[in-house]
Design an enzyme around this catalytic site. Structure first.
Site, PDB file in Angstrom:
ATOM      1  N   SER A 108     -57.769  19.912  -5.255  1.00 45.90           N
ATOM      2  CA  SER A 108     -58.671  19.794  -4.117  1.00 45.90           C
ATOM      3  C   SER A 108     -60.017  19.197  -4.544  1.00 45.90           C
ATOM      4  CB  SER A 108     -58.821  21.172  -3.455  1.00 45.90           C
ATOM      5  OG  SER A 108     -59.452  21.075  -2.212  1.00 45.90           O
ATOM      6  N   ASP A 262     -51.347  18.731   5.123  1.00 48.68           N
ATOM      7  CA  ASP A 262     -52.643  18.817   4.452  1.00 48.68           C
ATOM      8  C   ASP A 262     -53.519  17.676   4.949  1.00 48.68           C
ATOM      9  OD1 ASP A 262     -54.789  19.002   2.706  1.00 48.68           O
ATOM     10  OD2 ASP A 262     -53.636  18.568   0.893  1.00 48.68           O
ATOM     11  N   HIS A 292     -52.156  22.681   2.066  1.00 52.36           N
ATOM     12  CA  HIS A 292     -53.274  22.642   1.130  1.00 52.36           C
ATOM     13  C   HIS A 292     -53.480  23.999   0.449  1.00 52.36           C
ATOM     14  CE1 HIS A 292     -56.804  20.638  -0.498  1.00 52.36           C
ATOM     15  NE2 HIS A 292     -57.405  21.797  -0.415  1.00 52.36           N
TER      16      HIS A 292
END
Length: 322
Positions: A108, A262, A292
């Protein structure tokens, strides 16, 4: 199975995971940057993931506790990750790490930081060349929050579309003013958007990723006041997708993991294309049923996601193949 030690690398807190099992030669070294939107996350939140990577791949893993927004704005997190990596590369012999096998990795926001550090290190002739970069559902740009994946997955946990814009603004400015303009795309001048469209256009995303209800957006212009607040979104250290080809073609072999559900999926797809267009070898792993943050959730509070396990295995297998 691991020696675990907390230290500081150039004043940056790190946690080092070293396998106890004897190794015939020098090990791989993995610099790991945790996710959390540059606002959350710590050495603790990613402890289990780092242990799994270190044990599974028999690598030395260095997890970096970089400074967080909004108290520490961009480029604090990037600078901490870069400085910790440089310190590690200058002291590899202390950890039994092969200078030809240093990898940067992050999930991320950590994937964003890994990509930025990797780009910066292409210019450092005084340090070993990175062997690879591993980008796990990375966020790589803040110019377009209306890409297909942002539209399709805008309300899918764990990262909503509004949260992604909020975190990017917190990292950039320490506040979330002008979030409405950022979400609608009226924060960057049209001429700049057109300039970056060669890299950032939905046209560069395979058609199969657009079938789930994507509507092309009308280009909106912005005011000078808003652009002045957010113009650093155009810096590659903040948004690595915008780096020039001259930098991208020097990047090391890359692994990119994306998840179908995501908002950041298309950031990964667009960067994959940029890397491949510049002759960089890319291993892409797509979790069709992933969302995610899934790698870090596996085993958390009793949760078990088979696709999270597959994703982690794909990262470990890529490392073992280097």
């Amino acid at each position: 199975k691991l020696f675990i030690e907390d230290l500081c690398f150039d004043k940056v807190p790190v946690r080092i995971y070293q396998p106890k099992v004897p190794f015939a030669s020098q090990r791989r070294g993995v610099m790991f940057f945790h996710g959390g939107g540059w606002v959350f996350g710590s050495l603790e939140t990613h402890e289990k993931l780092c242990r799994s990577i270190a044990k599974g791949s028999e690598s030395v893993v260095v997890s970096v506790g970089y400074r967080l927004a909004p108290e520490h704005k961009y480029p604090a997190a990037y600078e901490d990750c870069l400085n910790a990596t440089i310190h590690f590369m200058k002291n590899l012999e202390h950890y039994g790490v092969d200078p030809a096998h240093v990898i940067v990795c992050g999930d991320s926001a950590g994937g964003n930081l890994a990509a930025a550090v990797s780009q910066t290190l292409t210019t450092r002739s005084d340090l070993p060349k990175l062997r690879a970069q591993i980008l796990i559902y990375p966020g790589l740009q803040a110019l377009d929050f209306n890409l297909p994946s942002y539209q399709q997955n805008r309300a899918v946990p764990l990262l909503f579309r509004e949260h992604a814009a909020f975190y990017a603004l917190q990292y950039l400015n320490g506040h979330a003013l002008h979030m409405e303009e950022v979400l609608e795309g009226s924060h960057i001048p049209i001429d700049m958007k057109l300039n970056y469209s060669k890299w950032l256009s939905p046209d560069n995303i395979p058609e199969k990723f657009k079938v789930r209800g994507y509507k092309p957006q009308v280009l909106l212009d912005c005011t000078t006041e808003v652009y002045e607040e957010v113009q650093r979104f155009c810096e590659p250290n903040m948004c690595p997708l915008l780096a020039e080809d001259a930098v991208v073609h020097q990047l090391p072999e890359s692994f990119i993991l994306t998840c179908e559900y995501d908002v950041l999926r298309d950031d990964g797809l667009l960067y994959k294309k940029r890397l491949e267009d510049n002759g960089v070898r890319v291993t892409w792993y797509h979790l069709e049923d992933g969302f995610h943050g899934i790698l870090n959730l596996n085993g958390f509070c009793g949760f078990s996601f088979p696709s999270g396990k597959r994703g982690l295995d794909s990262v470990v297998n890529f490392l073992k193949g280097l």
